[in-house]
Scaffold this active site. Structure first.
Site, short mmCIF file in Angstrom:
data_model
loop_
_atom_site.label_atom_id
_atom_site.label_comp_id
_atom_site.label_asym_id
_atom_site.label_seq_id
_atom_site.Cartn_x
_atom_site.Cartn_y
_atom_site.Cartn_z
N SER A 248 0.95 -1.11 -0.03
CA SER A 248 0.00 0.11 -0.04
C SER A 248 0.82 1.25 -0.08
CB SER A 248 -1.04 0.04 1.37
OG SER A 248 -1.81 -1.35 1.20
N LYS B 155 1.94 2.43 -5.06
CA LYS B 155 2.68 2.15 -6.40
C LYS B 155 1.71 2.21 -7.88
CE LYS B 155 3.75 -2.51 -5.81
NZ LYS B 155 3.18 -2.65 -4.38
N GLY B 156 0.43 2.06 -7.54
CA GLY B 156 -0.54 2.04 -8.74
C GLY B 156 -0.59 3.42 -9.03
N THR C 116 16.71 5.46 6.56
CA THR C 116 16.94 4.66 5.15
C THR C 116 17.28 3.14 5.06
OG1 THR C 116 19.40 5.00 5.18
CG2 THR C 116 18.14 6.93 4.17
N THR D 251 14.77 0.54 3.39
CA THR D 251 15.12 0.65 1.85
C THR D 251 16.02 0.14 1.44
OG1 THR D 251 13.53 2.67 1.78
CG2 THR D 251 15.27 2.22 -0.04
N GLN D 252 17.44 0.45 2.15
CA GLN D 252 18.58 -0.44 1.93
C GLN D 252 18.42 -2.05 1.96
OE1 GLN D 252 21.98 1.02 4.27
NE2 GLN D 252 21.17 2.77 4.45
N VAL E 65 0.78 13.62 -0.52
CA VAL E 65 0.01 14.91 -0.96
C VAL E 65 -1.26 14.94 -0.44
CG1 VAL E 65 1.65 15.03 -2.88
CG2 VAL E 65 -0.42 13.56 -2.96
N CYS F 201 -26.28 1.34 -8.35
CA CYS F 201 -26.23 -0.37 -8.40
C CYS F 201 -27.45 -0.58 -7.36
CB CYS F 201 -25.13 -0.92 -8.39
SG CYS F 201 -24.97 -2.51 -8.91
N GLU G 37 -32.89 -10.89 -3.67
CA GLU G 37 -31.91 -11.06 -3.08
C GLU G 37 -31.97 -11.47 -1.77
OE1 GLU G 37 -27.33 -9.09 -2.61
OE2 GLU G 37 -28.73 -8.14 -3.81
N HIS H 141 -22.38 1.57 -12.89
CA HIS H 141 -21.48 2.48 -11.95
C HIS H 141 -20.96 3.63 -12.63
CE1 HIS H 141 -21.28 -0.47 -8.65
NE2 HIS H 141 -21.65 -1.30 -9.47
N GLU I 168 -19.09 5.77 -11.71
CA GLU I 168 -17.74 6.62 -11.09
C GLU I 168 -16.47 5.88 -11.86
OE1 GLU I 168 -18.97 2.71 -8.62
OE2 GLU I 168 -19.77 4.47 -9.60
#
Length: 527
Positions: A12, A15-16, A185, A188-189, A238, A377, A400, A502, A504
Site C-alpha cells: 500500500s 505503486k499504482g 534509510t 530501503t537499503q 500529498v 447499483c 436477493e 456504476h 464512477e
C-alpha cells in the site's frame, strides 16, 4: 521498451498511483503507453474478494473485474483499458494447468521456471504490442513468496530484451521516526539488497516519505543502493489530491532520467502536464466547500469506494469547490444525525443483507428532506424498495434478500438464476442506455444515447413500472436491447437519481462524469 515497478518494505505504498503518474508523463511526451498490473495472489480476479481485503473491484469496458489500480491507470491516462491490463497468479496457473491437461507440453515436467515464467513474459509482451513503452507494476512487496516468479520473469526480460529496453523502478518506504526526529534509510537499503539477491538492480529509486529527504539521506541511499544520486526521487504525501504526483515526479527530472536510461527522446514537450497542473493545483485555493456522504457498509476501508471518491474530486475540480467526504456506516443505529450535516449523499453498490436497513433510512431521509442523492447499483435497488414500502407495498423487497416477497420490486436476471460459480458471472461491462428527453438526466448528459459499465445480478422488475410512475418516478434511462431499467429519477425533488450502472468508473480528472458533476453542483446550490 519496458518499465518494471516493484515495491519494498510495506504494501500500500501507492505503486499504482506512481505507475499511473509515470504513464501520464510518458503519454505527455508523445509515446503510446501500455499498462499492466500483476497481482501475485491465487484468486483469478478480485471479483469474489471482500472489499475489506482488496478495496473496490474496478470493472473495465469489456467486463473484466480488476484491481483498483486499473482505475488509476484509466483516470490518469484518460484511456479505456481492457482485461489484458490485469494479470493474477490465479489466471496464469489456471491457463498453465489447462495447457498441461491438453498435453501441450509434450510430456515435459511442467515447472515454475521455465513454463510459468515464460507465460508471464508472453502476457507482458502481449500488452506491449503496438505500444512504445509498457509499464508493468508487480503487486505486493519484494520478498513475498508468491511474487518470486514474477521477479524472475522480469529479470529474464532484461536479459532477453536488453538493458537499453528495460528500466527497473523500485518504490520503497523511507520512514520518519518521530521519537528520535530522524529519517531512516535502512529499510530501503534492505529492500534493495533483497531485490539484488533476486538478480535485479534498480535504476531509479522512488522514496515514499512524510518529510523531504536531506542531502545526507539521498547520499546514503545512492551509495548503499547503488543508484545514481539524481535517480533517488522523493514522493512526499500529498493528501487526497493524488493528481499532484505526476508534477511532483517531473519536477525532480523523472522524464529526463527515463530518456537517459531507455535511450529515447521525447516526441513533444510536456505542455499537457502544465494544463493538468493548472487544473489540479487550484483545488487547494477554492474557498467554498461541500460535505458529501458516502453511505455504505464498507466504510472502514476507504479503498472500497475509491472510484466514487475520485469522481467526487473530479467534480470538485470543475465546479471549483472543495469536497469534504463523510463516510457513513449504514450499520449504525442513529444514522439520521450524520445525515443532517450533509449537502448531498451517495448510496453506493454492495452485496448481501448486512447494512440494508441503514441504506433504506438514508434513501428515505434524502427523499423526504430533499437532500440531493445519487443511488448506484444496489443503492438504486434499495431506494426503490424503500419507496415501494413507503407507498403502500409494505412487504416489497428484492429477491436477493427475500425470495418469497409478494412484491419483488427487484428480481434476479433470468440468466443469473442457474449460476453456481460466483466469479465473473454477473452482468459485467459496458452496455447502452437510451435517455428520455425532458428529464434531469438528459439535462446532465446532454445526449440520448450513452454507454456505462455494470456489475450486478439483479434488476428492476418491470411489473411495477406503472406503480412507481403513478407515485412520481420517471424512468429516464432504459437499455434498448432488453428493456432493462438503467436510470430512475424522482419528480419534485432537486436531485434524486438512481442508476443500475456504476458511473464512477468513467469519470476523469479533467472530464468529470455528468452525474457526479450534477450532484456536486446541486450540493453547492443547497449549501
Amino acid at each position: 521498451k519496458y518499465i518494471f515497478i516493484t515495491g519494498g518494505v510495506v504494501s500500500s505504498l501507492g505503486k499504482g498511483i506512481t505507475a499511473a503518474s509515470i504513464g501520464l508523463i510518458l503519454k505527455t511526451m508523445g509515446f503510446r503507453v501500455g499498462m499492466l498490473k500483476i497481482d501475485p495472489y491465487l484468486n483469478v480476479d478480485p471479483g469474489t474478494m471482500s472489499p475489506y481485503q482488496h478495496g473496490e473491484v474496478f470493472v473495465t469496458k469489456d467486463g473484466a473485474e480488476t484491481d483498483l489500480d486499473i482505475g488509476h491507470y484509466e483516470r490518469f491516462l484518460n484511456e479505456e483499458l481492457d482485461r489484458n491490463s490485469n494479470l493474477t497468479s490465479g489466471q496464469l496457473y489456471a491457463e498453465l494447468i489447462e495447457k498441461e491437461r491438453r498435453g501441450d507440453y509434450l510430456g515435459k515436467t511442467v515447472q515454475v521456471v521455465p513454463h510459468f515464467t515464460n507465460l508471464i513474459k508472453e502476457k507482458i509482451r502481449n500488452v506491449g504490442k503496438n505500444k512504445d513503452i509498457t509499464i508493468v507494476e508487480i503487486g505486493g512487496t519484494v520478498g513475498d513468496i508468491e511474487g518470486l516468479p514474477f521477479i524472475e520473469a522480469i529479470r529474464q526480460l532484461r536479459y532477453e530484451e536488453g538493458k537499453e529496453n528495460t528500466l527497473f523502478i523500485h518504490i520503497s518506504l523511507v520512514p520518519y521516526i518521530k521519537a528520535v526526529d530522524e529519517i531512516k534509510t535502512k529499510p530501503t537499503q534492505h529492500s534493495v539488497i533483497k531485490l539484488r539477491e533476486l538478480g535485479i538492480k534498480p535504476d531509479i529509486l522512488i522514496c515514499r516519505c512524510e518529510r523531504k529527504l536531506g542531502e545526507e539521506e539521498k547520499n546514503k541511499l545512492s551509495i548503499f543502493c547503488d543508484v545514481e544520486k539524481e535517480a533517488v526521487i522523493e514522493e512526499i504525501d500529498v493528501g487526497e489530491n493524488i493528481y499532484k504526483i505526476p508534477v511532483l515526479l517531473e519536477n525532480q527530472g523523472l522524464s529526463k532520467l527515463i530518456e537517459k536510461y531507455l535511450g529515447i527522446k521525447r516526441l513533444v514537450e510536456l505542455n499537457f502536464l502544465k494544463k493538468w497542473n493548472k487544473v489540479i493545483s487550484q483545488y487547494e485555493n477554492f474557498k467554498n466547500k461541500v460535505t458529501i456522504g458516502i453511505a455504505g457498509k464498507y466504510t472502514i476501508v476507504k479503498d472500497a469506494y475509491k472510484s466514487i471518491k475520485e469522481a467526487l474530486l473530479h467534480a470538485g475540480f470543475s465546479e471549483k469547490v472543495k469536497i469534504d467526504i463523510k463516510y457513513i456506516d449504514t450499520e449504525k443505529k442513529n444514522i439520521e444525525k450524520d445525515l443532517k450535516v450533509l449537502d448531498a449523499v451517495i448510496v453506493p453498490g454492495g452485496f448481501g443483507e448486512r447494512g440494508i436497513e441503514g441504506k433504506m433510512k438514508v434513501a428515505r431521509f434524502a427523499r423526504e428532506k430533499k437532500l440531493p442523492l445519487l443511488g448506484i447499483c444496489l443503492g438504486m435497488q434499495i431506494s426503490l424498495i424503500e419507496m415501494a414500502k413507503s407507498w403502500g407495498l409494505k412487504e416489497a423487497n428484492s429477491e436477493e434478500f427475500d425470495p418469497e416477497s409478494p412484491f419483488p420490486v427487484i428480481i434476479s436476471m433470468p440468466e443469473q438464476k442457474a449460476v453456481k460459480n460466483l466469479g465473473g458471472t454477473m452482468r459485467l461491462g459496458e452496455y447502452t442506455c437510451k435517455i428520455s428527453k425532458n428529464t434531469l438526466t438528459y439535462s446532465l448528459y446532454k445526449k440520448t444515447l450513452i454507454r456505462e459499465r455494470h456489475r450486478h445480478r439483479y434488476e428492476f422488475n418491470n411489473r411495477f413500472k406503472k406503480f412507481f410512475e403513478k407515485n412520481g418516478c420517471i424512468f429516464s434511462g432504459i437499455n434498448p436491447e432488453r428493456n432493462l431499467v438503467e436510470i430512475v429519477e424522482l419528480k419534485n425533488h432537486p436531485f434524486f437519481i438512481l442508476t443500475q450502472f456504476h458511473p464512477e468508473f468513467k469519470s476523469r480528472p479533467l472530464k468529470p462524469h455528468p452525474l457526479f458533476r450534477g450532484l456536486v453542483k446541486m450540493a453547492k446550490k443547497r449549501k
